[in-house]
Structure formats: structure tokens, C-alpha cells
Design a protein around this motif. Sequence first.
Motif, PDB file in Angstrom:
ATOM      1  N   PHE A  47      26.322  49.693  34.441  1.00 14.00           N
ATOM      2  CA  PHE A  47      26.844  48.777  35.540  1.00 14.00           C
ATOM      3  C   PHE A  47      25.496  47.929  35.614  1.00 14.00           C
ATOM      4  O   PHE A  47      24.170  48.338  35.445  1.00 14.00           O
ATOM      5  N   LEU A  48      25.598  46.567  36.167  1.00 15.19           N
ATOM      6  CA  LEU A  48      24.654  45.392  36.095  1.00 15.19           C
ATOM      7  C   LEU A  48      24.699  44.955  37.573  1.00 15.19           C
ATOM      8  O   LEU A  48      23.538  45.143  38.252  1.00 15.19           O
ATOM      9  N   ILE A  49      25.555  44.865  38.196  1.00 11.43           N
ATOM     10  CA  ILE A  49      25.504  44.214  39.675  1.00 11.43           C
ATOM     11  C   ILE A  49      26.938  44.169  40.218  1.00 11.43           C
ATOM     12  O   ILE A  49      28.109  44.233  39.418  1.00 11.43           O
ATOM     13  N   TYR A  50      26.969  43.991  41.616  1.00  9.65           N
ATOM     14  CA  TYR A  50      28.197  44.086  42.361  1.00  9.65           C
ATOM     15  C   TYR A  50      28.043  42.901  43.456  1.00  9.65           C
ATOM     16  O   TYR A  50      27.034  42.805  43.837  1.00  9.65           O
ATOM     17  N   GLN A  51      29.262  42.173  43.611  1.00 15.69           N
ATOM     18  CA  GLN A  51      29.419  41.323  44.825  1.00 15.69           C
ATOM     19  C   GLN A  51      30.660  41.860  45.669  1.00 15.69           C
ATOM     20  O   GLN A  51      31.790  41.593  45.046  1.00 15.69           O
ATOM     21  N   GLY A  52      30.517  41.682  46.730  1.00 15.97           N
ATOM     22  CA  GLY A  52      31.682  41.863  47.605  1.00 15.97           C
ATOM     23  C   GLY A  52      32.195  40.598  48.077  1.00 15.97           C
ATOM     24  O   GLY A  52      31.440  39.481  48.504  1.00 15.97           O
ATOM     25  N   SER A  53      33.432  40.644  48.516  1.00 14.57           N
ATOM     26  CA  SER A  53      34.042  39.143  48.860  1.00 14.57           C
ATOM     27  C   SER A  53      33.669  38.685  50.263  1.00 14.57           C
ATOM     28  O   SER A  53      33.552  37.459  50.401  1.00 14.57           O
ATOM     29  N   TYR A  54      33.205  39.476  50.939  1.00 17.08           N
ATOM     30  CA  TYR A  54      32.576  39.329  52.280  1.00 17.08           C
ATOM     31  C   TYR A  54      31.153  39.239  52.446  1.00 17.08           C
ATOM     32  O   TYR A  54      30.594  38.702  53.420  1.00 17.08           O
ATOM     33  N   ASP A  55      30.584  39.362  51.238  1.00 14.12           N
ATOM     34  CA  ASP A  55      28.951  39.401  51.200  1.00 14.12           C
ATOM     35  C   ASP A  55      28.612  37.862  51.440  1.00 14.12           C
ATOM     36  O   ASP A  55      29.328  36.913  50.681  1.00 14.12           O
ATOM     37  N   GLN A  56      27.609  37.692  52.375  1.00 10.05           N
ATOM     38  CA  GLN A  56      27.091  36.088  52.686  1.00 10.05           C
ATOM     39  C   GLN A  56      26.297  35.588  51.474  1.00 10.05           C
ATOM     40  O   GLN A  56      26.201  34.425  51.278  1.00 10.05           O
ATOM     41  N   GLN A  57      25.496  36.468  50.972  1.00 10.94           N
ATOM     42  CA  GLN A  57      24.559  35.934  50.044  1.00 10.94           C
ATOM     43  C   GLN A  57      24.996  36.604  48.506  1.00 10.94           C
ATOM     44  O   GLN A  57      25.506  37.529  48.204  1.00 10.94           O
ATOM     45  N   ASN A  58      24.568  35.693  47.508  1.00 11.98           N
ATOM     46  CA  ASN A  58      24.909  36.118  46.074  1.00 11.98           C
ATOM     47  C   ASN A  58      24.033  37.400  45.794  1.00 11.98           C
ATOM     48  O   ASN A  58      22.805  37.517  46.088  1.00 11.98           O
ATOM     49  N   ALA A  59      24.578  38.312  45.225  1.00  9.14           N
ATOM     50  CA  ALA A  59      23.724  39.587  44.749  1.00  9.14           C
ATOM     51  C   ALA A  59      22.643  39.401  43.523  1.00  9.14           C
ATOM     52  O   ALA A  59      22.938  38.537  42.703  1.00  9.14           O
ATOM     53  N   THR A  60      21.714  39.852  43.768  1.00  9.02           N
ATOM     54  CA  THR A  60      20.623  40.168  42.764  1.00  9.02           C
ATOM     55  C   THR A  60      20.149  41.622  42.452  1.00  9.02           C
ATOM     56  O   THR A  60      20.218  42.430  43.413  1.00  9.02           O
ATOM     57  N   GLU A  61      19.966  41.481  41.193  1.00  5.93           N
ATOM     58  CA  GLU A  61      19.415  42.945  40.475  1.00  5.93           C
ATOM     59  C   GLU A  61      18.355  42.511  39.396  1.00  5.93           C
ATOM     60  O   GLU A  61      18.707  42.457  38.299  1.00  5.93           O
ATOM     61  N   GLY A  62      17.112  42.653  39.748  1.00  2.00           N
ATOM     62  CA  GLY A  62      16.217  42.343  38.676  1.00  2.00           C
ATOM     63  C   GLY A  62      16.392  40.890  37.998  1.00  2.00           C
ATOM     64  O   GLY A  62      16.344  39.892  38.928  1.00  2.00           O
TER      65      GLY A  62
END
Lengths: 114, 114
Positions: A47-62
Amino acid sequence: AQKITQTQPGMFVQEKEAVTLDCTYDTSDPSYGLFWYKQPSSGEMIFLIYQGSYDQQNATEGRYSLNFQKARKSANLVISASQLGDSAMYFCAMRDGRDDKIIFGKGTRLHILP
Amino acid sequence: DSGVTQTPKHLITATGQRVTLRCSPRSGDLSVYWYQQSLDQGLQFLIQYYNGEERAKGNILERFSAQQFPDLHSELNLSSLELGDSALYFCASSVAGDGNEKLFFGSGTQLSVL
């Protein structure tokens, strides 16, 4: 119906450059989640990264970030400062709110060149 | 180590035979997913169980069946095997199987049908 499309079967990138892996999706449900997984040659799914449809900001992981453009239904993975160890198959996946199955795209094989 | 255990790692059998693949989810995870990965079809969702009950079904053939037992381990049964069933079969688990939890994958069972 749910659909995930990865249009780049393979990519070659020079070490230390940034990489963008494309992913577009289709769903009629307003609630959904988007995932990226890495599969190195050893075969395991990471697993690298997850984004929810209601998340306001772009996901970041390292070094990983997800460029989420909701109106365009795209969820591109950006890898900054690529490393040789990033060479692998990368899968985009989605779960929507109607059922619990997570479907995967066909993947992009990334080759990092020294 | 993801905490998801799949056995066996490799399985070689003949057409027409029946095999059983086993999966033990991470401790505390109630939901188990099965995927088939072949070169031309990518990762195909087969079926999901939650706490012993079937929750979602994908393109699983009638020759295939699965179940999740009270101790939460799961088995995928493949019968009347055909050459085209040769693939890497993954099991994955998550805590509840809803919302947008990431999946933890086992290392897979490589099935070769000769």
C-alpha cells in the motif's frame, strides 16, 4: 459500473526525476476511495497512498503524493525524486460506496534508469 | 510482513483437478478479499467475506467457491481446473471491509495448471 483505467503500460524514467503515473476512474457514487499499490518483482502488494472523495486536500505520504482532480475523475500518483528501488508495477484501485469490492486498474510498469 | 498468511506459496496440479487455497487474515481483521492476478487480466476481484458472511462478489467462476470460517480464516476452492486458471491468487484483509480502509495483502499462491 465502477471502472479504473491506467493508460501507461510501461514507463522509463531517469533516477532522481519526478514521475507521474496516470489513473482515471468512473463511478456514479459520490462517496468513494482511491488507492495506489506497488508490486515489486518479488510479487508482494504494498500500500502506498489513499485519497477519499470528500478529502479537501491531496494525499501525501513521504515521496508519494496523489494529484486528485475530482471533476476530471483522475487520481494520478506522483513520485518525487525517483530511486532505483521504485522500479515496480504500480496499481491504481477504487472502492465506491455502493459495495465493498475494491477494483484495480491493469497497472503501469515503472523502470527507473541509473 | 503484512500479517496476512497464505498457503501454499506454490501449487502445481493438472487440468480437471480441485485445489484449496488458504488465507489467514491479520489479527483483528474481519474482512477477507480474494483476487486473481494473471498477466493479461491484471488483478481481478473475486469475492469478499466479512465476519463469515459473503459481502461482495466479483467475476468469480461457478467452478470457484470460497468461505470464511468462525476463526476468520478463509479458503478458496477451485475445481475442474483449466489451463487458464493458472494465476497468482492473492488474499487480502482489512479491519471491517467498509469505509476506506486499506487492504493488507498476503504474498499470494502461485497456481500452475498443467
